[in-house]
Design an enzyme around this catalytic site. Structure first.
Site, PDB file in Angstrom:
ATOM      1  N   SER A 100      24.928  32.276  35.884  1.00 53.60           N
ATOM      2  CA  SER A 100      25.309  30.891  36.216  1.00 53.60           C
ATOM      3  C   SER A 100      26.826  30.752  36.164  1.00 53.60           C
ATOM      4  O   SER A 100      27.520  31.530  35.501  1.00 53.60           O
ATOM      5  CB  SER A 100      24.664  29.902  35.242  1.00 53.60           C
ATOM      6  OG  SER A 100      23.261  29.956  35.312  1.00 53.60           O
ATOM      7  N   ASN A 132      21.054  29.752  37.642  1.00 52.62           N
ATOM      8  CA  ASN A 132      19.919  30.676  37.817  1.00 52.62           C
ATOM      9  C   ASN A 132      20.080  31.551  39.075  1.00 52.62           C
ATOM     10  O   ASN A 132      19.161  31.670  39.891  1.00 52.62           O
ATOM     11  CB  ASN A 132      18.590  29.914  37.881  1.00 52.62           C
ATOM     12  CG  ASN A 132      18.148  29.454  36.502  1.00 52.62           C
ATOM     13  OD1 ASN A 132      18.659  29.937  35.488  1.00 52.62           O
ATOM     14  ND2 ASN A 132      17.197  28.535  36.460  1.00 52.62           N
ATOM     15  N   THR A 162      16.043  32.494  26.700  1.00 53.69           N
ATOM     16  CA  THR A 162      17.242  33.323  26.703  1.00 53.69           C
ATOM     17  C   THR A 162      17.193  34.261  25.501  1.00 53.69           C
ATOM     18  O   THR A 162      16.961  33.819  24.370  1.00 53.69           O
ATOM     19  CB  THR A 162      18.502  32.452  26.638  1.00 53.69           C
ATOM     20  OG1 THR A 162      18.490  31.541  27.735  1.00 53.69           O
ATOM     21  CG2 THR A 162      19.762  33.306  26.701  1.00 53.69           C
ATOM     22  N   HIS A 216      53.012 -49.394  42.807  1.00 51.56           N
ATOM     23  CA  HIS A 216      53.322 -48.592  41.627  1.00 51.56           C
ATOM     24  C   HIS A 216      54.808 -48.711  41.281  1.00 51.56           C
ATOM     25  O   HIS A 216      55.546 -47.724  41.248  1.00 51.56           O
ATOM     26  CB  HIS A 216      52.927 -47.132  41.857  1.00 51.56           C
ATOM     27  CG  HIS A 216      51.448 -46.913  41.827  1.00 51.56           C
ATOM     28  ND1 HIS A 216      50.668 -46.877  42.969  1.00 51.56           N
ATOM     29  CD2 HIS A 216      50.597 -46.739  40.790  1.00 51.56           C
ATOM     30  CE1 HIS A 216      49.401 -46.678  42.646  1.00 51.56           C
ATOM     31  NE2 HIS A 216      49.328 -46.592  41.324  1.00 51.56           N
ATOM     32  N   HIS A 266      54.023 -52.913  37.741  1.00 53.04           N
ATOM     33  CA  HIS A 266      52.791 -52.213  37.346  1.00 53.04           C
ATOM     34  C   HIS A 266      53.024 -51.452  36.042  1.00 53.04           C
ATOM     35  O   HIS A 266      52.173 -51.486  35.137  1.00 53.04           O
ATOM     36  CB  HIS A 266      52.351 -51.239  38.440  1.00 53.04           C
ATOM     37  CG  HIS A 266      51.262 -50.306  38.013  1.00 53.04           C
ATOM     38  ND1 HIS A 266      49.976 -50.725  37.758  1.00 53.04           N
ATOM     39  CD2 HIS A 266      51.279 -48.955  37.771  1.00 53.04           C
ATOM     40  CE1 HIS A 266      49.235 -49.684  37.389  1.00 53.04           C
ATOM     41  NE2 HIS A 266      50.006 -48.604  37.386  1.00 53.04           N
ATOM     42  N   HIS A 303      54.145 -44.363  32.284  1.00 55.31           N
ATOM     43  CA  HIS A 303      53.051 -43.567  32.850  1.00 55.31           C
ATOM     44  C   HIS A 303      53.160 -43.328  34.358  1.00 55.31           C
ATOM     45  O   HIS A 303      52.655 -42.336  34.877  1.00 55.31           O
ATOM     46  CB  HIS A 303      51.708 -44.225  32.532  1.00 55.31           C
ATOM     47  CG  HIS A 303      51.331 -45.286  33.497  1.00 55.31           C
ATOM     48  ND1 HIS A 303      51.920 -46.539  33.507  1.00 55.31           N
ATOM     49  CD2 HIS A 303      50.430 -45.284  34.524  1.00 55.31           C
ATOM     50  CE1 HIS A 303      51.393 -47.247  34.478  1.00 55.31           C
ATOM     51  NE2 HIS A 303      50.487 -46.520  35.108  1.00 55.31           N
ATOM     52  N   ASP A 321      45.591 -48.859  33.019  1.00 52.74           N
ATOM     53  CA  ASP A 321      46.000 -48.553  34.388  1.00 52.74           C
ATOM     54  C   ASP A 321      45.227 -49.389  35.400  1.00 52.74           C
ATOM     55  O   ASP A 321      45.750 -49.754  36.457  1.00 52.74           O
ATOM     56  CB  ASP A 321      45.787 -47.055  34.645  1.00 52.74           C
ATOM     57  CG  ASP A 321      46.687 -46.528  35.756  1.00 52.74           C
ATOM     58  OD1 ASP A 321      47.636 -47.235  36.141  1.00 52.74           O
ATOM     59  OD2 ASP A 321      46.437 -45.409  36.234  1.00 52.74           O
TER      60      ASP A 321
END
Length: 839
Positions: free
Chosen positions: A96, A115, A175, A560, A564, A600, A721
């Site tokens: 082998s 083999n 073997t 905005h 506000h 904010h 808000d």
């Protein structure tokens, strides 16, 4: 012994004809000479040994081996022929060949020819990758031979400590004895050749060992040549991969996915694989606070899954899949499911956790990882061997996992494949420095543009403007810098309106009859009312400058605007004081909440987050989510960098960090996209408080838990808000038109600038639908907020009642509109029917 004459020898041969015949048959057979000159092979009879061969036969075998070794097209076939010769020459039962290789940094031997007998076929002896027997170097005589790099002649394997019965048990063969020798290239081992079970004798002799070694030298030449050729191919591929990937990574700097894709697609022909995929990891190390709330509230279990070495949760956000056999195909799978074929085995996760290279042969048979044994998709492609390794950047963070499947020659991946792919992934990882640098430069450029825009449009309160409120020159004939704080506080208080005169504590407060200048004074008054000015030692001039600068920070837009911004701050003040929510918060927290409420929407542009994205505004490139909210926050924090308007200048480091954190939470919470994430958690808090009869326990339930306080504060910001929807009808109807006009203005921009059709809410051509839209907005968004707040604190009920009253008004107008539209539709149908009849 005397000399022997020629005549004596001739006389002996003539007198002994049998000896003469045997001698010449053995030393100089005519068929041997004929075979050599005719170019045919010399046959080896059964049982013949090397010492029984004549010199010409031996030369012929060697010559034949040399000719066979010149054919380098298939080294396994060469080795098979050599091994057959050796088996015959040493009278072994079989032999082998074991190839030396390394995987995952571990050396091993794998069967390549198994083999081999003198008459067995190459096809039957060649071991396919899936049928390999693999020996670590610490197992078996073969492993010991490779480890010691010495020939091993074992006369009785049962007495050898290194012998392993593993193969005998697998094959049923026994073997008895063994002869094994290493095949070397310098000091590097290439393979081990082994023959077993000497025929007709108890063990292999010393002469057998010499023959074995002699012919092994010829075989080693072919193996060395094959190995050198393979190494040349490896280095060629490595060079091409580096050159091609380098070219592509510098072409694409804007995006990691595009960069990886271009490089990996270009080098595909040099990878020698059937398929490979790249799974990209989410680089987020810390969750947003609104994603942490559900975990802290117990609604979502904490993450207990695997993590990267730097602590990130394993989350593959995208997979790029390359199929290179048959019809080439590339697939990009965003947000891949956990059961995707490339992830379901668990190997990419394992590599991401440990950072190891993982090289697996016959992967579907593995018991730890669950690879699919059947085809993974409609192409019929099947996983066999897998090589997976991490892509690591310069910070040693794992950014992705590259997984390669099935070498095209069918063999398992070896150490050289590991080296090539590791070179590629290392290069890709290091190249991310370019992408990161480009991204940082892009963000810095965006910040510069935004800062320049801010500086051009806004400026802080001037000394002249300051004197319109803090009248130190008029009262004391002094500049602000020359005045004592107690004197300035006295002057400032005299200029501020009485809270009852402007109904500062009322939910129905209206700014419509108050000038914008007076609203600045009203805002300052709020800080005096919560005792923040005295307790936190806010200088009178700093507070005045800050409030005036905040007013100037609001752009002169339809809705905005400063009015506000002030209304939101006043509503926060009213919720805390009149709504009695202040009892859950410290004075410092109330100070931060009102500050955040006033700021904010500072520097709002009159367009929403979606418009920023669609128009590819600098803000959208700078902030990935909650775009405007993060800008408002950054603007507010930028103001505080100027000591002359830093109202937090006398706070200690811990206090300052607290107010900044609360401002971050409060301002970002005004993003309505986050509203639906927090409202269920708020409702649970309200449900719990409603069941508590003792007020002290209710206060303790919220005030002792920072997360609950943040959730309540976030919902308060939403309530503030949207508070215009709760005002008396005469106020709400006017404010609603302002909101609608600003939406319509954005719709006009979308139609003209972006060349897009706006949604109905922002389409001024559908202005008649405003009442219907308002009813929907009240039902879908607003009702929950104020209904829950009225349950939370009965003092806040006026806001909910105001909302309900306004809904009645809007519903009445919506019904009128629907009736009008219905009548128009009926008239249209009648006209159509009349036209049909006439026709």
């Amino acid at each position: 012994m005397g000399s022997v004459s020629k005549e004596t020898v001739e006389q002996y041969l003539e007198n002994n004809p049998q000896f003469t015949k045997e001698y010449f048959n053995r030393k100089l057979r005519p068929e041997t000479i004929g075979a050599i000159f005719n170019g045919t092979k010399v046959g080896l009879e059964d049982g013949v040994s090397f010492k029984d061969l004549c010199k010409l036969e031996e030369s012929d075998i060697v010559f034949e081996l040399v000719k066979e070794l010149q054919d380098d097209s298939n080294v396994e076939k060469q080795m098979h022929k050599v091994l057959q010769r050796i088996v015959a020459l040493v009278c072994a039962d079989r032999g082998s060949l074991f190839i030396f290789r390394s995987r995952n940094g571990i050396a091993e031997l794998a069967t390549r020819l198994f083999n081999v007998t003198r008459d067995s076929s190459f096809e039957n002896n060649l071991v396919l990758p899936q049928g390999e027997i693999v020996f670590p170097l610490d197992i078996g005589v073969v492993g010991w031979t490779a480890k010691t790099k010495k020939i091993q002649n074992v006369p009785d394997v049962t007495k050898d400590v290194h012998f392993s019965k593993f193969v005998d048990k697998q094959t049923g063969y026994t073997t008895v004895n063994m002869l094994a020798a290493p095949m070397m290239q310098g000091k590097e081992i290439l393979a081990v050749m082994m023959v077993i079970n000497k025929i007709g004798e108890l063990q292999f002799s010393k002469e057998d060992q010499e023959v074995f070694t002699k012919y092994l030298s010829f075989a080693s030449l072919a193996l060395k040549y094959s190995h050198l050729s393979y190494l040349y191919n490896v280095e060629t591929r490595r060079s091409q991969i580096l050159l091609c990937s380098a070219n592509k990574v510098f072409e694409e700097l804007t995006d990691i996915e595009r960069q990886f894709h271009k490089a990996l697609y270009t080098v595909r022909i040099y990878l020698n694989v059937e398929r490979y995929s790249v799974a990209l990891l989410d680089m987020t190390k810390q969750k947003e606070f609104f994603d942490e709330w559900p975990i802290q509230m117990g609604e979502v279990p904490p993450y207990k899954g695997p993590k990267t070495p730097d602590g990130r949760e394993i989350n593959f956000y995208k997979i790029i899949d390359y199929l290179l056999v048959g019809k080439e195909e590339i697939k990009v799978i965003p947000s891949p499911p956990a059961d995707h074929w490339s992830l379901v085995s668990g190997l990419p996760t394992y590599v991401a956790v440990n950072g190891f290279i993982c090289n697996m042969m016959n992967a579907p048979a593995d018991e730890y990882f669950t690879f699919q044994k059947e085809p993974v998709d409609e192409t019929g492609w099947i996983i066999k061997n897998v090589l997976s390794l991490p892509i690591v950047n310069k910070k040693e963070e794992i950014v992705g996992i590259a997984t390669f499947y099935n070498r095209k020659d069918g063999k398992p991946f070896d150490e050289y494949d590991e080296q090539i792919t590791e070179t590629l992934t290392q290069f890709l990882g290091w190249s991310l420095l370019n992408t990161d640098t480009y991204d940082k430069m892009n963000k810095l450029e965006s910040r510069k543009n935004i800062a320049a825009e801010m500086l051009m449009y806004h400026s802080k309160c001037t000394d002249k403007e300051l004197q319109t409120i803090l009248k130190t020159k008029e009262k004391l004939d002094k500049d602000v810098s020359d005045c004592e704080q107690k004197d300035m506080l006295k002057i400032l208080k005299e200029e501020l309106p009485d809270p009852s005169d402007v109904e500062l504590y009322e939910f129905h407060f209206s700014d419509l009859d108050v000038s914008e200048f007076d609203l600045i004074k009203c805002g300052i008054r709020c800080f005096f009312e919560i005792n923040a000015v005295i307790k936190f030692k806010i200088p009178a001039d700093v507070l005045t400058r800050w409030m005036y600068t905040v007013r100037k920070g609001y752009r002169d837009i339809t809705y905005h605007n400063w009015r506000h911004g002030f209304n939101v701050g006043q509503t926060m003040f009213t919720l805390l004081m009149t709504g009695k929510i202040k009892k859950y918060y410290t004075d410092l927290e109330a100070f931060a909440m009102i500050t955040a409420a006033f700021c904010h929407d500072i520097d709002h542009r009159g367009t929403n987050n979606l418009y920023q994205l669609k128009s590819q505004a600098p803000l959208a490139r700078l902030h990935g989510s909650s775009i405007l909210e993060r800008h408002h926050l950054e603007y507010s924090k930028t103001l505080l960098q100027d000591e002359s308007i830093n109202i937090f200048q006398n706070l200690n480091q811990r206090q300052y960090e607290t107010v900044i954190h609360l401002m971050e939470v409060a301002i970002i919470a005004t993003d309505l996209a986050l509203y639906f994430k927090k409202r269920t958690m708020f409702q649970k808090i309200v449900d719990h408080v409603e069941k508590i009869e003792n007020e002290e326990e209710a206060i303790k339930y919220i005030s002792s838990d920072p997360t609950k306080k943040e959730i309540v504060m976030a919902m308060m910001m939403t309530g503030c808000d949207l508070s215009a929807i709760t005002k008396p009808w005469e106020v709400q109807s006017k404010v609603a038109l302002m909101v609608a006009n600003e939406f319509w203005e954005q719709g006009d921009l979308e139609r003209t600038v972006l060349q897009q059709q706006p949604i109905p809410m922002m389409d001024r051509n559908k202005a008649d639908e405003l009442p219907k839209l308002q009813v929907g907005f009240i039902d879908f968004v607003c009702t929950f907020v104020y209904k829950e707040f009225s349950r939370f604190h009965k003092e806040i009920t006026p806001m909910y009642e105001g909302l309900q009253n306004n809904r009645v008004e809007w519903k009445l107008r919506a019904d009128e509109y629907d009736a009008k539209m219905k009548l128009i539709e009926e008239q249209r149908k009648e006209e159509e029917e009349m036209a049909v009849k006439k026709g």
